[in-house]
Design an enzyme around this catalytic site. Sequence first.
Site, short mmCIF file in Angstrom:
data_model
loop_
_atom_site.label_atom_id
_atom_site.label_comp_id
_atom_site.label_asym_id
_atom_site.label_seq_id
_atom_site.Cartn_x
_atom_site.Cartn_y
_atom_site.Cartn_z
N ASP A 32 0.82 -1.22 0.00
CA ASP A 32 0.00 0.00 0.00
C ASP A 32 0.85 1.26 0.00
OD1 ASP A 32 0.79 -0.55 2.64
OD2 ASP A 32 -1.12 0.11 3.51
N LEU A 133 -4.87 -7.23 12.90
CA LEU A 133 -6.23 -7.08 12.37
C LEU A 133 -6.67 -5.63 12.35
CD1 LEU A 133 -7.90 -10.14 14.13
CD2 LEU A 133 -6.78 -10.04 11.90
N SER A 135 -6.70 -3.05 14.73
CA SER A 135 -7.51 -2.46 15.79
C SER A 135 -7.40 -0.95 15.77
CB SER A 135 -7.06 -3.00 17.15
OG SER A 135 -5.68 -2.74 17.38
N GLU A 168 -2.76 8.27 11.80
CA GLU A 168 -1.83 7.19 12.15
C GLU A 168 -0.39 7.57 11.84
OE1 GLU A 168 -1.51 2.51 12.61
OE2 GLU A 168 -3.36 3.63 12.50
N ASP A 180 -5.58 -0.13 5.62
CA ASP A 180 -6.39 -0.49 6.78
C ASP A 180 -7.62 0.39 6.89
OD1 ASP A 180 -4.34 -2.24 7.22
OD2 ASP A 180 -3.52 -1.19 8.96
#
Length: 394
Positions: A32, A133, A135, A168, A180
């Site tokens: 990505d 995953l 979070s 982020e 994500d």
Amino acid sequence: MLAEEFEARHGSQPLGFWSAPGRVNLIGEHTDYNQGFVLPFAIDRRAVVALGAAPDARPTARVSSTFSAEIVEIALDDLAPDALDGWSAYPLGVAWALAERASAAAAAASGTRTDLPGFTLHIHSAVPIGAGLSSSAAIECATAVALNEFWQLGLTPKELARVGQIAENQAVGAPTGIMDQSASMLGRSDAAVFLDCRSMQTESVPLGLGAEGLEVLVIDTRVSHDHATGGYAARRASCELAAATMGVESLRDLAPADLPRMQEELDDETFRRARHIVTENDRVEETVRRLETSGPRAIGDLLDASHVSMRDDFEISVPELDLAVEVSQANGAIGARMTGGGFGGSALALVPHAARPALKAAILKAFAEQHFRRPDLFVVQPSAGATMEGQTRD
């Protein structure tokens, strides 16, 4: 129950509830931020936020969560990346990024800044932390859709995904791409999100797992990882070095046919890092083709090859992940690979329903024999993206 927790922490009722899912990346790891291709899907484990107005109309952000006794409060004017840390940097980073965007839009439109009302936020998440995953994206995206509505910003899901990535990258300090947040915002039931990380074009790709009697088993190794630490950043730096040396904007611009030339011009480690990205992009596109033409039973070898590439070329696996993949492949899985940024976290196995009990037993036995921590095993369903869950009052 979240309403009662909100009231206990903040002494008032929330205005409403918003949620966003974690994600599993079916294939396309570390592509990505190289402007490449990814194929994640949102999962049926979600973060939920309850949001209310700040007391006495104070221009403050006040956040709490079910996983910390701490309540963090900061003036909206003081929101800035260097003023945030710990778990609260995720929701407050989103608030900062949204406020910056709203102020820039207001200044462009009228030459004046906008005054946003203060808010109170309480978070609960069922997405395992440190399991690969995402979070963090679940919390970011749930916060983003809540504040987008509360502040009446009118941003689209794709714009909110970008806001989550900015939070982020700049507030949390993790140099991640936009996969994500895109999966969390754009997910659909029984489908994956095929994302071109350069053009930001997306396509919903039906998975058809149930019709084929298949499911995705997640093996959370419980080896925690942290994207804000050096391993992830070092891999990104290697990719940037490889692109610069090869004279391209990003590794997205290179194809498998370029590998011989790359091997001549790059040092061994940089070449292997770049080879993973180039071949992984190719695997993502082939996975989409096979899903559309042959169905999910045809993608197993691509999942297997992806893991080998991450293990050997990108070197982001750990023994627990390798064991989970190997045992899955030997006990009925159609394909298996580690998922997420690496250095811990989870593996996934594409497995027939009937094979799951024996596979789970084999994994638990193998981990016990190696004296590894007992993994957490669970099935995930491809699910819908971020949404409002309900209001407590008009």
